[in-house]
Structure formats: C-alpha cells, structure tokens
Design a protein around this motif. Sequence first.
Motif, PDB file in Angstrom:
ATOM      1  N   ASP A   7       0.841  -1.086  -0.048  1.00 41.92           N
ATOM      2  CA  ASP A   7      -0.060   0.090   0.060  1.00 41.92           C
ATOM      3  C   ASP A   7       0.829   1.225  -0.143  1.00 41.92           C
ATOM      4  N   ILE A   8       0.697   1.940  -1.024  1.00 45.37           N
ATOM      5  CA  ILE A   8       1.673   3.323  -1.111  1.00 45.37           C
ATOM      6  C   ILE A   8       1.261   4.248   0.053  1.00 45.37           C
ATOM      7  N   ARG A   9       0.078   4.106   0.433  1.00 46.84           N
ATOM      8  CA  ARG A   9      -0.431   5.263   1.557  1.00 46.84           C
ATOM      9  C   ARG A   9       0.343   4.832   2.792  1.00 46.84           C
ATOM     10  N   LEU A  10       1.434   3.788   2.815  1.00 51.08           N
ATOM     11  CA  LEU A  10       2.094   3.665   3.981  1.00 51.08           C
ATOM     12  C   LEU A  10       3.287   4.397   3.965  1.00 51.08           C
ATOM     13  N   ALA A  11       3.667   5.205   2.930  1.00 52.30           N
ATOM     14  CA  ALA A  11       4.998   5.702   2.649  1.00 52.30           C
ATOM     15  C   ALA A  11       5.492   6.605   3.787  1.00 52.30           C
ATOM     16  N   GLU A  12       4.433   7.423   4.247  1.00 48.87           N
ATOM     17  CA  GLU A  12       4.854   8.404   5.281  1.00 48.87           C
ATOM     18  C   GLU A  12       5.523   7.752   6.612  1.00 48.87           C
ATOM     19  N   SER A  13       4.984   6.692   6.970  1.00 48.22           N
ATOM     20  CA  SER A  13       5.443   5.784   8.214  1.00 48.22           C
ATOM     21  C   SER A  13       6.870   5.440   7.676  1.00 48.22           C
ATOM     22  N   GLY A  14       6.945   4.855   6.545  1.00 45.30           N
ATOM     23  CA  GLY A  14       8.218   4.188   6.206  1.00 45.30           C
ATOM     24  C   GLY A  14       9.412   5.297   6.142  1.00 45.30           C
ATOM     25  N   LYS A  17      10.961   6.036   9.366  1.00 47.82           N
ATOM     26  CA  LYS A  17      12.068   5.060   9.760  1.00 47.82           C
ATOM     27  C   LYS A  17      13.112   5.317   9.232  1.00 47.82           C
ATOM     28  N   ILE A  18      13.100   5.576   7.687  1.00 50.32           N
ATOM     29  CA  ILE A  18      14.409   5.714   6.887  1.00 50.32           C
ATOM     30  C   ILE A  18      15.109   6.982   7.395  1.00 50.32           C
ATOM     31  N   ASP A  19      14.419   8.017   7.670  1.00 53.01           N
ATOM     32  CA  ASP A  19      15.154   9.376   8.186  1.00 53.01           C
ATOM     33  C   ASP A  19      15.745   9.021   9.775  1.00 53.01           C
ATOM     34  N   TRP A  20      15.113   7.996  10.455  1.00 53.34           N
ATOM     35  CA  TRP A  20      15.854   7.981  11.716  1.00 53.34           C
ATOM     36  C   TRP A  20      17.179   7.157  11.560  1.00 53.34           C
ATOM     37  N   VAL A  21      17.206   6.190  10.756  1.00 51.11           N
ATOM     38  CA  VAL A  21      18.045   5.311  10.624  1.00 51.11           C
ATOM     39  C   VAL A  21      19.416   6.330   9.844  1.00 51.11           C
ATOM     40  N   LYS A  22      18.886   7.407   8.982  1.00 50.06           N
ATOM     41  CA  LYS A  22      20.111   8.176   8.301  1.00 50.06           C
ATOM     42  C   LYS A  22      20.729   8.780   9.245  1.00 50.06           C
ATOM     43  N   LEU A  78       9.045 -12.737   5.795  1.00 49.73           N
ATOM     44  CA  LEU A  78       8.346 -12.246   7.062  1.00 49.73           C
ATOM     45  C   LEU A  78       9.261 -11.033   7.561  1.00 49.73           C
ATOM     46  N   SER A  79      10.345 -10.595   6.803  1.00 52.25           N
ATOM     47  CA  SER A  79      11.369  -9.451   7.254  1.00 52.25           C
ATOM     48  C   SER A  79      10.956  -8.273   6.337  1.00 52.25           C
ATOM     49  N   THR A  80       9.992  -8.314   5.737  1.00 53.77           N
ATOM     50  CA  THR A  80       9.653  -7.031   4.531  1.00 53.77           C
ATOM     51  C   THR A  80       8.809  -6.213   5.683  1.00 53.77           C
ATOM     52  N   GLN A  81       9.062  -4.862   5.703  1.00 50.46           N
ATOM     53  CA  GLN A  81       8.283  -3.823   6.161  1.00 50.46           C
ATOM     54  C   GLN A  81       7.539  -3.244   4.985  1.00 50.46           C
ATOM     55  N   ASP A  82       6.113  -3.251   5.014  1.00 52.42           N
ATOM     56  CA  ASP A  82       5.439  -2.752   3.967  1.00 52.42           C
ATOM     57  C   ASP A  82       5.544  -1.088   4.026  1.00 52.42           C
ATOM     58  N   ASP A  83       5.669  -0.596   5.173  1.00 55.03           N
ATOM     59  CA  ASP A  83       5.849   0.865   5.251  1.00 55.03           C
ATOM     60  C   ASP A  83       7.063   1.383   4.518  1.00 55.03           C
ATOM     61  N   VAL A  84       8.089   0.750   4.761  1.00 59.23           N
ATOM     62  CA  VAL A  84       9.215   1.173   4.082  1.00 59.23           C
ATOM     63  C   VAL A  84       9.440   0.628   2.728  1.00 59.23           C
ATOM     64  N   ALA A  85       8.846  -0.404   2.090  1.00 62.97           N
ATOM     65  CA  ALA A  85       8.495  -0.451   0.969  1.00 62.97           C
ATOM     66  C   ALA A  85       7.955   0.587   0.167  1.00 62.97           C
ATOM     67  N   ALA A  86       6.986   0.967   0.836  1.00 59.62           N
ATOM     68  CA  ALA A  86       6.146   2.235   0.287  1.00 59.62           C
ATOM     69  C   ALA A  86       6.886   3.453   0.092  1.00 59.62           C
ATOM     70  N   ALA A  87       7.746   3.733   1.080  1.00 56.83           N
ATOM     71  CA  ALA A  87       8.492   4.805   0.977  1.00 56.83           C
ATOM     72  C   ALA A  87       9.631   4.629  -0.025  1.00 56.83           C
ATOM     73  N   LEU A  88      10.091   3.691  -0.285  1.00 61.68           N
ATOM     74  CA  LEU A  88      10.983   3.329  -1.188  1.00 61.68           C
ATOM     75  C   LEU A  88      10.461   3.829  -2.676  1.00 61.68           C
ATOM     76  N   VAL A  89       9.267   3.254  -2.832  1.00 66.48           N
ATOM     77  CA  VAL A  89       8.365   3.552  -4.168  1.00 66.48           C
ATOM     78  C   VAL A  89       8.240   5.287  -4.047  1.00 66.48           C
ATOM     79  N   ALA A  90       7.885   5.872  -3.108  1.00 70.54           N
ATOM     80  CA  ALA A  90       7.762   7.231  -3.066  1.00 70.54           C
ATOM     81  C   ALA A  90       8.764   8.039  -3.543  1.00 70.54           C
ATOM     82  N   ASN A  91      10.168   7.429  -3.369  1.00 69.19           N
ATOM     83  CA  ASN A  91      11.370   7.834  -3.524  1.00 69.19           C
ATOM     84  C   ASN A  91      11.891   7.472  -4.910  1.00 69.19           C
ATOM     85  N   GLY A  92      10.901   6.761  -5.820  1.00 72.50           N
ATOM     86  CA  GLY A  92      11.363   6.545  -6.960  1.00 72.50           C
ATOM     87  C   GLY A  92      12.283   5.326  -7.337  1.00 72.50           C
TER      88      GLY A  92
END
Length: 414
Positions: A7-14, A17-22, A78-92
């Motif tokens: 679900d691409i709508r999960l991108a904000e949550s993902g 997470k990416i901003d935190w680890v960065k 089981l290790s894929t996080q759907d919100d992180v996947a959505a955030a990557l798609v949102a980033n192209g």
Amino acid sequence: MESMIRDIRLAESGQKKIDWVKGHMPLLNYFNEKYAPTQLFKGINMVVTIHLEAKTAYLALTLKNCGANVTVTGSNPLSTQDDVAAALVANGITVFATHACTNEEYDMYLDKALDTHPQLIVDDGGDLVNKLHTTRRELIPELWGGSEETTTGVIRLRALAETGKLAFPMIAVNDSNCKYLFDNRYGTGQSVWDGIMRTSNLIVAGKTVVVAGYGWCGKGVAMRAKGMGARVIVTEVDPIKGIEAVFDGFETLPMAEAAKKGDIFVTVTGCKDVIRKEHMKVMKDGVLLANAGHFDVEINKPDLEALSVKAPFEARQNITAYTLANGHQLNLLGEGRLVNLACGDGHPAEVMDLSFAMQFLAMRHVLENKGKLENKLYLLPAELDEEVATIKLRAMGFDVDKLSEEQWKYLHEA
C-alpha cells in the motif's frame, strides 16, 4: 516497470523510519556526500535483495543517489516492512516485496527484479544467485558480478565456486572484518534478544538459554544472554568452537541433553534439523523456540507439527503454540524464520552502517574491475576494511595511534 507493494499510502510511516536510521549511519552519509556529485553508478542496473527494512532502504537510496537504477526485493517473506517498501517507491525506487508473502509470491518477486536485467546484484542468503544459476541463466552474460551479505549465502557461493559452477564473480562481504566482527556478533547479539523479548514479554534473567552454533552470530547471542542474567548452554559440532565456548564461560552439551534443560532455544548454525522430534519430546513445558539462521529449517517444523496433538494456535502475536502428547506446550517464534527480523526491526542502524558500507564498496570494486574478475568468490581488499573502520571510528568520536616510520620498519623489515 511498476512496483508490487502492499500500500503506497504507508509511505509516510516508512519515510520516518528511514529518516531515523539515516541520522545514525555516518558511513552511508559519507558515501552519499562523496559519490552522489560524481554519479559513480550512473545508469547501472542494480538489484538489491536484502531484508527490506529501514537500513536496507537507506542503502538502496544511497546507491540511487549515486546514479544507479535500483530495484529492491526482500530476502525473507516475514522481514519486509510494508511501510518502508512504500517509502522506497515514493522515492522513485522499484520494489517487489510484501510482508508475509507466499513462497510463490516471493519467487515471483525475485523474477520481477531480475527482469530489469541487472549488471550488479546485492544478495542476502543466495536465493537471487541460485535463480541466476538455474531458471534465469539467460541474464548471466549481462551481469558483471555481485556481493553476498550473510553466512548462509557465502556457504552456497563457496559450494558453487569449489565445483567450478559459479558463473560470475561474487564478493563475500560477509567475510569482511567490518561486517562479521560487528554485524554477526553485536548486531545479531542485540537484535535476536530484541525480537524475543518484545514478542514474548518474558524475562531472560534466571532462565537457561540454549544457543545452537558458536560462530560469530552464536557468540553474540550467548554473550548478550549471559549479560542479561541467563545461564547459557552452547551446542556445537566443532570441538574447537566447543572449547572456545567453555573458555568464554559457557557449558557445552549435545542437543539431546541440552533439550531437557533449556527454557529458551536459539538456533544460529546455518544448517538444517538442528532441533528435531527427539529433542522436542524431552523439552520443558512452555519453552520458546527461536531461529536466527537465514532459512527456517534449523527448527524442524514438520516434526513439531507431527508431534502436536491438537491444532497449533496463536498464543501471542508472532508466537505459535504446539501441544505435545505429554501436555507440554512448545512456542515457536516468528514461524521459525529469522527472529530478529520476523519479530523485530533487525540489527541496530550503527552496526548495519558498517555492513552496508562494505556492500557499497563491493559494488564500487566490481565496477572498477569490470571484465577483470574471474568467476570466483572474492574478499574485498583489507585496505577497504581499514578505510571503513577509520571513518566509522572518527564519526563515533574516537581515534587510534599511527606507527612511526621506525615502528613500521621494525614490524615489516627483516
């Protein structure tokens, strides 16, 4: 090619997470600053098949920022996080991955990623490499090489290399000092217990923990269990590692004996059938069974199901309970898959910063030596380990001494 995610709508949550680890990955930040302006990987098709969570996402974004056309899949259902996947798609970035996908979907996602005709690959566990050596061999002429993240994948690569079947050059990033000494030991040591504790909400102190396998991952798991107040038993097939475990303060026993004593079991061997029917039959009531090896074959799930006298049930989220004929309940965490990712967020960002820095350098190394590398399994040059360690140490606010010219001569000249 269109991505396949939940679900691409999960991108904000993902993205959060990416901003935190960065903020905790100075090595990847360094490579971003150094190589994004030069577009080191401009126009190169890359496939990254690693556990799809925030640290992996930042590696993928770093490669993209440096010019690569990046496609990402997960390396475990089981290790894929759907919100992180959505955030990557949102980033192209193109992504083929969903959490809790079926085996058929997982296989399809790998094929979809390979349909992008990669020149460089980053694999974790060897499934991508296996597909390239079996059903997708037509892509081999386009492939310059790749790298492998984990012990299990290196074992599979070594088997191919030793029989002369490896069809393209691969770098065993797992065997780099800045990977296994930190990722395998400190990363696994912490993240395994994070997954177990947040899933079970039970104390570790005062319990007997059985750690199967005393490689670098097993060392980390045992060390952290001891630090939290557990009594630790190690099972091994290698007598040298057995002695090492004893010298480190642990008891060593065959699994047949350890099975009677353990409260929590963690398998981390890279082998199959480490915990089998005969072991399960003698276990205490209420034990926790967790696997930290790459594949879900270390705890024999068919044996567990065969022993269960009633339908397995969800005792708690991510815990499946099996009831034996003697009334004992055995609790399997995360379906026997990688407990630190199936039940947690994986290794800490600071540790994965080291591992993924080595992956970045592996991609650079294959690119710089395109056409010169044989179809062999390689280690990265030692100076790259030292470069990464130096940058990381300084980013942490520390430094080391340097040899004087006379000291260098004393150590290196006859």
